[in-house]
Scaffold this motif. Structure first.
Motif: not given
Ligand SMILES: Cc1cc2nc3c(=O)[nH]c(=O)nc-3n(C[C@H](O)[C@H](O)[C@H](O)COP(=O)(O)O)c2cc1C
Length: 324
Positions: A98-126
């Motif tokens: 939940m930390g990767c900053p590179v566009p290929k990952i964060a640009g698609n909503g994964a990695g660090s982008a999850l820090m902007k979407d707590i609900d999505r990150a929560y459902s992923i961990v769950k």
């Protein structure tokens, strides 16, 4: 320290580093005392679609334990399925990037982008927790940018979703790797959650590792770039914590030892990836081992031409002959 019942006995972990900390690199760090290793990031979607290259990243070598496989993804359905699929490789821990900053990952909503979407990150961990037989952990940054530093609240939310530990790299996504890691945010995460906190960012010496423990109260420190060509940093951290007060730390590796570990890493890489790929990658990894030796610049540029293991053996012999 323990992560969800998995005992970690060393004092420093090796950070996951895609295209750098491969199995050869990890084994070398383990041999020098790294207490915990994490795989290069693995695409959850790639795994679900049976991508062969992705699957290659999942191999767990018993010598690496305790060892985490790290996945990245932006959808809980894929991350949940991937968590289940990974169980057949028998990792000790499953980590979510939940930390990767590179566009290929964060640009698609994964990695660090999850820090902007707590609900999505929560459902992923769950979803990962529900499908995993092993503890699920997360690796995060301070936040998305200076205006959105939310690591403490974010980590607490992931803890309530079932995360068993959190690694914090004290930079924001927009910082990428620039500036300095903020260790204060690691301390704030430590104060906010009950699960173990792994502190990460800018440790390059055993003294800095001890400073991070002191300043943040973290449960484990994690070292990435500071281990480039210097796997001895893990041994040094261990020893510094045990004996540092007496000034009793190991001598730096001799030139001979440096070259022999460099060769060993290349040999491991050849055995895992084949000579052609391994030696292409060794051009970069070997150059790191030669930093700071006499006439380093000339030898390091020779690394750029390596084609085979025997080229590297010859180079090592020549260095030993000329510089010892
Ligand atoms: C080349 C490279 C690749 C990385 N790949 C990953 C990765 O796959 N997963 C991850 O969580 N972090 C990754 N990171 C981030 C590191 O794990 C670590 O958080 C960062 O380098 C800061 O620690 P350091 O200052 O000790 O290097 C990568 C960093 C680098 C430099």
């Amino acid at each position: 320290m323990e992560i969800g019942g998995v005992k970690i006995s060393g004092k420093a972990a090796l950070a996951p580093m895609a295209s750098v900390a491969d199995r050869a690199y990890r084994l070398i760090c383990k041999e020098q005392g790294a207490g915990y290793l994490v795989s290069e990031m693995i695409s959850a979607k790639g795994l679900c679609y049976g991508d062969r290259k992705t699957e290659e990243l999942c191999t767990v070598d018993d010598r690496e334990r305790p060892y985490a496989l790290q996945i990245f993804g932006e959808e809980s359905a894929y991350c949940g399925r991937a968590a289940g699929l990974l169980m057949k490789y028998k990792p000790d821990i499953l980590d979510i990037n939940m930390g990767c900053p590179v566009p290929k990952i964060a640009g698609n909503g994964a990695g660090s982008a999850l820090m902007k979407d707590i609900d999505r990150a929560y459902s992923i961990v769950k979803a990962a927790v529900e499908n995993s037989d092993v503890p699920v952990t997360i690796k995060i940054r301070a936040g998305w940018d200076e205006e959105h530093i939310n690591a403490p609240e974010f980590a607490a939310a992931m803890e309530s979703a079932g995360a068993a530990a959190v690694a914090v790299h004290g930079r924001t996504k927009t910082q990428m790797y620039r500036g300095k890691a903020d260790w204060e945010i690691i301390k704030q995460v430590r104060e906010k959650v009950k699960i173990p906190v792994i502190g990460n960012g800018d440790i390059t010496t055993p003294e800095e590792a001890v400073l991070m423990y002191r300043q943040t109260n973290c449960d484990l420190v994690m070292i990435g770039r500071g281990s480039y060509g210097n796997p001895w940093i893990f041994r040094d951290v261990e020893s510094f914590i045990a004996n540092g007060a007496n000034g009793n730390v190991p001598a730096p590796p001799s030139l001979e030892e440096r070259l022999s570990v460099m060769l060993k890493q290349a040999e491991y890489a050849v055995s895992f990836k084949g000579e052609r790929i391994a030696m292409k990658e060794a051009r970069r990894t070997c150059a790191f081992y030669l930093r700071g030796i006499k006439n380093a610049a000339a030898y390091r540029s020779r690394c750029g031409t390596l084609q085979s293991l025997s080229d590297l053996e010859k180079l090592a012999e020549e260095i030993l002959h000329n510089e010892n």
